[in-house]
Write an enzyme that holds these catalytic residues in place. Structure first.
Site, short mmCIF file in Angstrom:
data_model
loop_
_atom_site.label_atom_id
_atom_site.label_comp_id
_atom_site.label_asym_id
_atom_site.label_seq_id
_atom_site.Cartn_x
_atom_site.Cartn_y
_atom_site.Cartn_z
N ILE A 1 33.95 40.33 37.66
CA ILE A 1 34.11 41.77 37.45
C ILE A 1 35.54 42.19 37.76
CG2 ILE A 1 33.34 44.06 38.23
CD1 ILE A 1 30.69 42.59 39.00
N CYS A 2 36.09 43.02 36.90
CA CYS A 2 37.40 43.62 37.13
C CYS A 2 37.18 45.08 37.50
CB CYS A 2 38.27 43.52 35.87
SG CYS A 2 39.89 44.26 36.08
#
Length: 184
Positions: A114-115
């Site tokens: 996840i960013c």
């Protein structure tokens, strides 16, 4: 959550009644667990309507799952599962978060990375993790990845971002295919 809160109260109340020489280490509760007892109660009282938190073991508040069911946008009608692990060094370091649902998203890879800037331990722009952040911030941030924080300009999944740039309708179609196969 009540179980750990009860344990904390019992441990606090039982300190004076302990026989001398009893091991202190068997009754210690970590700072992380004390913080989590408070934060989980706050989180449960302030969850977005599109989110549901579940704790497989109510004695381990440091490991839980979050289901996000967006009610608008590309990901509407999907149900996306996240696994959240809170390390012992919390709140000096951010929780570790992984998406368990396969998804076609510019800020989440197909294998769950996840960013999200607030999950970064060290951030150049100052939007990363800070000890003043809480689990509520993490949950609201994850929820927002499906709406206002959906970012095609700074993607982690470059293929998904480029797909959106090339053909928005085909991107929408692929997102719906992923939802149909993986996010129900």
């Amino acid at each position: 959550m009540l179980t750990l809160a009860s344990k904390l109260k019992k441990d606090d109340g039982g300190k004076t009644g302990r026989a001398s020489g009893a091991s202190d280490s068997t009754h210690r509760v970590s700072i992380r667990d004390r913080l989590l007892t408070k934060e989980v109660a706050e989180l449960e009282a302030n969850l977005p309507s599109t989110c549901k938190a579940s704790f497989p073991d109510e004695n381990k508040l440091h490991h839980f799952q979050l289901a996000v069911s967006p009610d608008e946008g590309y990901y509407q009608s999907g149900r996306f599962q996240f696994e959240i692990d809170v390390p012992e060094a919390y709140n000096m370091v951010p929780p570790k978060v992984r998406c368990l649902t396969r998804i076609w998203h510019p800020n989440i890879t197909e294998n769950g990375e996840i960013c999200l800037s607030l999950l970064r331990e060290h951030s150049i722009d100052g939007t990363g993790w800070a000890p003043t952040r809480t689990l509520k911030d993490v949950v609201w941030g994850l929820n927002s990845l499906f709406t206002d924080l959906l970012n095609f300009d700074d993607p982690l999944n470059i293929d998904a971002a480029e797909h959106h740039l090339r053909d928005k309708e085909d991107f929408r179609s692929k997102v719906q295919d992923y939802i149909k196969h993986y996010a129900r």
